[in-house]
Write an enzyme that holds these catalytic residues in place. Sequence first.
Site, PDB file in Angstrom:
ATOM      1  N   HIS A   1      72.047  -2.084  51.740  1.00  0.00           N
ATOM      2  CA  HIS A   1      72.608  -3.415  51.521  1.00  0.00           C
ATOM      3  C   HIS A   1      72.216  -3.976  50.166  1.00  0.00           C
ATOM      4  CE1 HIS A   1      68.848  -5.825  52.673  1.00  0.00           C
ATOM      5  NE2 HIS A   1      68.503  -4.570  52.840  1.00  0.00           N
TER       6      HIS A   1
ATOM      7  N   GLU B   1      63.765  -2.648  47.817  1.00  0.00           N
ATOM      8  CA  GLU B   1      63.274  -3.884  48.427  1.00  0.00           C
ATOM      9  C   GLU B   1      61.790  -3.730  48.763  1.00  0.00           C
ATOM     10  OE1 GLU B   1      64.887  -7.233  51.601  1.00  0.00           O
ATOM     11  OE2 GLU B   1      65.690  -5.192  51.663  1.00  0.00           O
TER      12      GLU B   1
ATOM     13  N   HIS C   1      62.594 -13.012  55.580  1.00  0.00           N
ATOM     14  CA  HIS C   1      63.416 -13.875  54.724  1.00  0.00           C
ATOM     15  C   HIS C   1      64.461 -14.676  55.505  1.00  0.00           C
ATOM     16  CE1 HIS C   1      66.232 -10.484  54.650  1.00  0.00           C
ATOM     17  NE2 HIS C   1      65.445  -9.777  53.874  1.00  0.00           N
TER      18      HIS C   1
ATOM     19  N   TYR D   1      70.119  -6.999  63.917  1.00  0.00           N
ATOM     20  CA  TYR D   1      69.899  -6.480  62.572  1.00  0.00           C
ATOM     21  C   TYR D   1      71.220  -6.390  61.815  1.00  0.00           C
ATOM     22  CZ  TYR D   1      67.869  -3.583  58.893  1.00  0.00           C
ATOM     23  OH  TYR D   1      67.435  -3.110  57.682  1.00  0.00           O
TER      24      TYR D   1
ATOM     25  N   HIS E   1      63.453   1.034  59.368  1.00  0.00           N
ATOM     26  CA  HIS E   1      62.899   0.066  60.333  1.00  0.00           C
ATOM     27  C   HIS E   1      63.250   0.520  61.738  1.00  0.00           C
ATOM     28  CE1 HIS E   1      61.819  -2.987  57.367  1.00  0.00           C
ATOM     29  NE2 HIS E   1      63.060  -2.971  56.871  1.00  0.00           N
TER      30      HIS E   1
ATOM     31  N   HIS F   1      65.392   2.798  48.466  1.00  0.00           N
ATOM     32  CA  HIS F   1      65.721   1.367  48.429  1.00  0.00           C
ATOM     33  C   HIS F   1      64.512   0.636  47.864  1.00  0.00           C
ATOM     34  CE1 HIS F   1      67.167  -2.493  49.532  1.00  0.00           C
ATOM     35  NE2 HIS F   1      66.706  -2.555  50.765  1.00  0.00           N
TER      36      HIS F   1
ATOM     37  N   ASP G   1      67.743   1.359  55.189  1.00  0.00           N
ATOM     38  CA  ASP G   1      67.910   0.210  56.086  1.00  0.00           C
ATOM     39  C   ASP G   1      69.102   0.348  57.040  1.00  0.00           C
ATOM     40  OD1 ASP G   1      65.695  -1.178  55.348  1.00  0.00           O
ATOM     41  OD2 ASP G   1      66.711  -2.620  54.065  1.00  0.00           O
TER      42      ASP G   1
ATOM     43  N   ASP H   1      59.701  -4.392  51.046  1.00  0.00           N
ATOM     44  CA  ASP H   1      59.142  -3.891  52.304  1.00  0.00           C
ATOM     45  C   ASP H   1      59.115  -2.371  52.325  1.00  0.00           C
ATOM     46  OD1 ASP H   1      61.946  -4.228  52.316  1.00  0.00           O
ATOM     47  OD2 ASP H   1      62.055  -4.144  54.487  1.00  0.00           O
TER      48      ASP H   1
END
Length: 403
Positions: free
Chosen positions: A148, A84, A28, A195, A228, A82, A167, A86
């Site tokens: 986040h 999100e 993104h 990051y 990640h 989370h 994250d 991914d």
Amino acid sequence: MPTAFKAIQICEDVYWVGAIDWTLRDFHGYSTSRGSTYNAFLIMADKVTLIDTVKAPFKHEMMSRIASVIDPSKIDYIVSHHTEMDHSGSLPEVVDEVKPEKLFASRAGAVAMKQHFHRDLEPVAVADGEDIALGQMKLTFFDTKMLHWPESIVSYLHERKVLFSQDIFGLHLASSERFDDELPEDILYFEAAKYYANIVMPYSPLVKKLLKKVEGLGVEFDMIAPDHGPIWRTNPTRIIKWYHKWAEMKPENKAVIIYDTMWKSCRKMAASIADGLAQEGVSAKVLEIGSTNRSEVATELLECGAIIVGSPTINNNIFPSVADVLTYAKGLKPRNLVGAVFATYGWSGEAVNHLEAVLEEMKVEKVAESVNIQYVPDDAALEKCRELGLCVARSLKEKLQVE
């Protein structure tokens, strides 16, 4: 199920069962030149527990790794830290396939799941500080709202001293190595800083609160396992120390010059400004946006003390590429910066005013008069640019002495 992909044991009873995205180059708007991983973890407790899932196209890889340890249908619990995509993109299909006894998420996560997938996955909402028993082991959940996303949580596996940090403490890096001690220190630091700058920096005040909370738990971390990048197992508090530094956003003896150019006039001006900075002993990083991704700019802003922005005037405005980077940078909320502006124009000179307005919105302290040059800078104009660099450098050094 075929097991072409194998799980990797990270400690007793815990396995990495995630996926490696070797080809990811944009996240993104964030340039991911080294790819990424989507980490998921399998806890082989009395209640077999899957910690997070992976991006939808990588579901087979994750399920294959799980199958190398246990029949996936024997998973009792799934934890979603989370929502999100991914990390949750494959979640509905995994739930349908595994049919877990329970799916855990935060209260906000339960709402977000319904908004993402338009079906009720019936998660069990966990609260801050709540424990769930896995039989001979225990997970404790901690609220990390806005680190986040609003529904973000982390969990701690007491018996193995592992923090599953979603994250937080992550970085984008595709590699066959799963642990921090298997990778070069400079790459770890750069990618972790990148990051933080591009994902976490806007929430630095919350990072400070989280670090205080984590350190107040009175527990040890043998590992920090983010969603990640590599798992931190060798001195895992190292990444915590880095976060302490970045969250403070203290100015450093470096200035970042950000600009783009049409006919190389701004390039000449940027070089003269950098020369003035160097003359006063301030490190200068010159970034021409035409050859620099916005996420690289954000990374440089994380550890600097001054920002100097330049642009040609086009259609009574700033250059589109400069507008793009400044919009991105403004959203990341860097703080404690001094700065200045330079610009060029042909028949109207509005770019300089627009740049000044953006720096004001970013709460950058303007410490030098803007330089606005028509067409091509001559020697006198370039001397003004050098003096701008000198002025910014002196102001920054004064600020550093006060700090």
